[in-house]
Design an enzyme around this catalytic site. Structure first.
Site, PDB file in Angstrom:
ATOM      1  N   HIS A   1      36.584  -5.565  17.199  1.00  0.00           N
ATOM      2  CA  HIS A   1      37.186  -6.806  17.725  1.00  0.00           C
ATOM      3  C   HIS A   1      37.223  -6.813  19.261  1.00  0.00           C
ATOM      4  O   HIS A   1      37.741  -7.749  19.860  1.00  0.00           O
ATOM      5  CB  HIS A   1      38.618  -6.897  17.170  1.00  0.00           C
ATOM      6  CG  HIS A   1      39.227  -8.270  17.179  1.00  0.00           C
ATOM      7  ND1 HIS A   1      38.831  -9.273  16.323  1.00  0.00           N
ATOM      8  CD2 HIS A   1      40.211  -8.822  17.947  1.00  0.00           C
ATOM      9  CE1 HIS A   1      39.552 -10.372  16.553  1.00  0.00           C
ATOM     10  NE2 HIS A   1      40.390 -10.124  17.534  1.00  0.00           N
TER      11      HIS A   1
ATOM     12  N   SER B   1      38.814 -14.633  18.865  1.00  0.00           N
ATOM     13  CA  SER B   1      39.997 -14.359  18.062  1.00  0.00           C
ATOM     14  C   SER B   1      40.872 -15.616  17.993  1.00  0.00           C
ATOM     15  O   SER B   1      40.413 -16.658  17.515  1.00  0.00           O
ATOM     16  CB  SER B   1      40.739 -13.139  18.637  1.00  0.00           C
ATOM     17  OG  SER B   1      41.692 -12.669  17.724  1.00  0.00           O
TER      18      SER B   1
ATOM     19  N   ASP C   1      35.478  -4.816  12.320  1.00  0.00           N
ATOM     20  CA  ASP C   1      36.654  -5.420  12.956  1.00  0.00           C
ATOM     21  C   ASP C   1      37.842  -5.275  12.008  1.00  0.00           C
ATOM     22  O   ASP C   1      37.857  -5.839  10.914  1.00  0.00           O
ATOM     23  CB  ASP C   1      36.321  -6.900  13.205  1.00  0.00           C
ATOM     24  CG  ASP C   1      37.437  -7.672  13.900  1.00  0.00           C
ATOM     25  OD1 ASP C   1      38.625  -7.326  13.702  1.00  0.00           O
ATOM     26  OD2 ASP C   1      37.105  -8.632  14.605  1.00  0.00           O
TER      27      ASP C   1
END
Lengths: 272, 272
Positions: free
Chosen positions: B251, B136, B216
């Site tokens: 995610h 991320s 995600d």
């Protein structure tokens, strides 16, 4: 899909799906959360199931995120079913007040939960091939439910299990509450070490793998007592039990995850 | 052992040791926690290091317990060094007030942290063989620090990285704060997609693996924009980049852990 389960989440992981499920239990009269990992192989055929019984402090997310049984189960083609216990339920059916109304985890794990899961996922899971494992209090659960229910599970294993609860402080407190202090036959009937002595004969095969970390505080405080279990196995003449002492490992998920693959492979030998 | 680090825990896992370390950073003028996994191979020889940069919401325990990089690193013979960022630091050196005193994560990760770690563990770690990865915001960090520091890292990879921060809401907020809104050259100088266009020529090799889950939410909300990065790679004529879209993955750590082994093996190709 199950009518009896609410699916709270479906998560892609290691090529399969982790389902976070919830249902109302008749045995415990409470809502119960379980997680089920369906490996990629379950898209093509019915797969066997490894039940994982959790320890005292385990939450659903802990077990399934950090234990990493599903990583190895994905490769092996096994489903994993995590049960998260009922507080300090010890996987027994309580006989004493005030516990006996709700503390019936033995019935839940051996009857109600498999009934519900195989009912709901009968197209993906093979109810005739089931093994059991667990951690700490859940290791006690795995060993005792295996020994109390001949033929129900094909193999058993445990990580840092409470092996002789009638002789350790955790077990004395739990069994004193759930069974009361007077009838010790109830205690020894839910004690893995005592069950080896009472249920098995010389030459009996017990397909059992146990790992314990030598840096585990609870092992060192004599809450786990794997040596007592080993002694009962040896003195009874039971075969097939492997107890391993892993140098420096503690009681945590760092320990569980390190040996998860070995425990999946142990079960796979009997399930595949 | 490091004079500069306090060792808060030493945990046996996957045959090696996970060290929970803390030190006072000069770059950020704050205490910083890092975790270091020393694989069993480090008992016999100096091992290369894979640096893992964390995302926004990551805590030390999350990354090292759930990310599962250490499981694969144990087999491959790599050390893993987890950095946990400074809140939403974006792995840049802030130039604007009030951020510039503390928000200097670029200097911390590229200079101070390796200096401290290789100083303290020089007998176990090979400072000449280092790769970088992240998740991320940490994926953004890995990509940009690799591109800004030619020769410092042998390879780069990222899980669900923020690929084009100057074009997404998260990045606009962070860069607007850290760099101010006026000089956009500072923004594009810390944007992986823009760095590909400005720093690389046709035929340049970028040893880069990226995974993104199609389930995600942040990908679907266009916070990650891997397509923009791919477009810059293609239009510039850069070679060696693999971007994979993993069906249904989210995610979370269930995504990270599923592909951790691939990212360790990607780094191992360049480190071993």
């Amino acid at each position: 899909m199950a009518s009896t389960f609410e699916t709270k989440a479906t998560i892609a992981t290691f090529g399969g799906k982790l389902l976070k499920l919830s249902h109302k239990s008749n045995a415990t009269q409470t809502p119960m959360d379980v997680n089920l990992y369906l490996p990629p192989a379950s898209n093509d055929r019915k797969v066997p199931v490894l039940i994982f019984l959790s320890g005292l402090t385990c939450t659903p997310n802990n077990c399934s995120e950090k234990g990493f049984f599903h990583a190895a189960a994905s490769k092996a083609g096994l489903a994993v079913l995590w049960d998260f216990g009922e507080g300090a339920g010890f996987y027994v059916n309580a006989t004493a007040e005030p516990w006996k109304k709700h503390y019936n985890m033995e019935s839940y794990v051996t009857k109600e939960l498999p009934g519900a899961v195989f009912g709901a996922f009968g197209d993906k899971l093979d109810s005739s091939r089931v093994s059991i494992t667990g951690h700490s209090m859940g290791g006690h659960g795995a060993l005792t439910l295996f020994l109390k229910n001949p033929g129900k599970y094909r193999s058993v294993s445990a990580l840092a299990p409470i092996c002789n609860p009638s002789q350790c402080p955790w077990g004395e407190k739990a069994f004193g509450g759930y069974f009361g202090g007077e009838d010790k036959s109830l205690w020894v009937g839910s004690d893995a070490t005592e069950l080896v002595r009472s249920q098995l004969q010389s030459g009996a095969k017990l397909p059992c793998l146990i790992d314990v970390g030598t840096g585990d505080n609870f092992y060192n405080q004599k809450q786990l007592l794997p040596e007592n279990f080993e002694k009962a196995v040896k003195e009874t003449g039971v075969e097939g039990v492997e107890v391993r002492y892993q140098p420096d490992y503690d009681h945590s998920y760092f320990f569980i995850s390190s040996f998860a693959e070995d425990h999946v492979q142990h079960a796979a030998k009997y399930l595949l």
